[in-house]
Write a protein that holds these residues in place. Structure first.
Motif, short mmCIF file in Angstrom:
data_model
loop_
_atom_site.label_atom_id
_atom_site.label_comp_id
_atom_site.label_asym_id
_atom_site.label_seq_id
_atom_site.Cartn_x
_atom_site.Cartn_y
_atom_site.Cartn_z
N ARG A 197 -4.24 8.20 -4.06
CA ARG A 197 -3.16 9.15 -4.32
C ARG A 197 -3.17 10.15 -3.16
O ARG A 197 -4.20 10.65 -2.76
CB ARG A 197 -3.38 9.89 -5.62
N ASN B 175 -0.95 13.49 -1.12
CA ASN B 175 0.07 14.53 -1.17
C ASN B 175 0.49 14.85 0.25
O ASN B 175 0.04 14.19 1.20
CB ASN B 175 -0.45 15.77 -1.93
N LYS B 176 1.30 15.86 0.44
CA LYS B 176 1.83 16.15 1.77
C LYS B 176 0.73 16.61 2.74
O LYS B 176 0.89 16.47 3.94
CB LYS B 176 2.95 17.18 1.70
N ARG C 186 -1.68 13.02 3.31
CA ARG C 186 -1.01 11.81 3.81
C ARG C 186 -1.26 11.59 5.31
O ARG C 186 -1.55 10.50 5.76
CB ARG C 186 0.49 11.88 3.56
#
Length: 176
Positions: free
Chosen positions: A46, A48-49, A52
């Motif tokens: 997983r 996120n910004k 990534r």
């Protein structure tokens, strides 16, 4: 038609519900969920910004195998720090830091604009650039360097008492 694929465990119920919904309106539909005995599942992290862009750096060198630790978490600190060690300059690091701070502060409005291919790539790496700029400034202070000019903010802590250390003779004997 036959389709096989992997589903993230947290989305399994949603996928099963979508398959049931399609089955109700179709004829001659056969399905099996789940199928055991497949090879090892693919890796899924997983993101996120913030994470990534660091995951992209890790994936450049190779994707970790299923259930291995994610090295992107370590890369989020080590990559920008090593950049700062390499780049260490107060002036250039400040420019990088301010540009990335601007992108982070105007994130919502910039995220809605068409920035072009290169602009979107730079905007996507704004958090990495922020850390890289911070560590460049930090190491620039350690190196006393601003725009490639020495600042001499700190005196040297190295002291020389004027003694000359004799060279050792190559034969392993005592030196005088």
């Amino acid at each position: 038609l036959r389709a096989e694929g992997w589903v993230v465990a947290s989305a399994r119920e949603a996928v099963a519900g979508a398959v049931r919904e399609v089955q109700e309106g179709a004829t001659n539909w056969v399905t099996t969920l789940p199928r055991e005995g497949w090879p090892t599942p693919p890796t899924h992290f997983r993101m996120n910004k913030f994470t990534r862009v660091f995951q992209d750096v890790v994936d450049t060198y190779g994707v970790p195998r299923y259930q291995e630790a994610n090295p992107a978490l370590f890369t989020a600190v080590t990559f920008p720090f090593l950049f700062g060690v390499m780049y260490g300059d107060i002036g250039h690091g400040t420019i990088l830091l301010l540009a990335s701070l601007y992108m982070c502060a105007r994130e919502r409005s910039l995220g809605r604009q068409d920035l072009g291919e290169i602009g979107s790539m730079v905007f996507g790496g704004r958090y990495k650039l922020l850390l890289m700029g911070f560590f460049a400034v930090y190491c620039g202070f350690i190196y006393n360097d601003c725009f490639s000019l020495g600042l001499h903010l700190f005196d040297s802590a190295w002291k020389c008492d004027g003694r000359v250390v004799p060279e050792a003779d190559g034969g392993g004997g005592e030196s005088g």
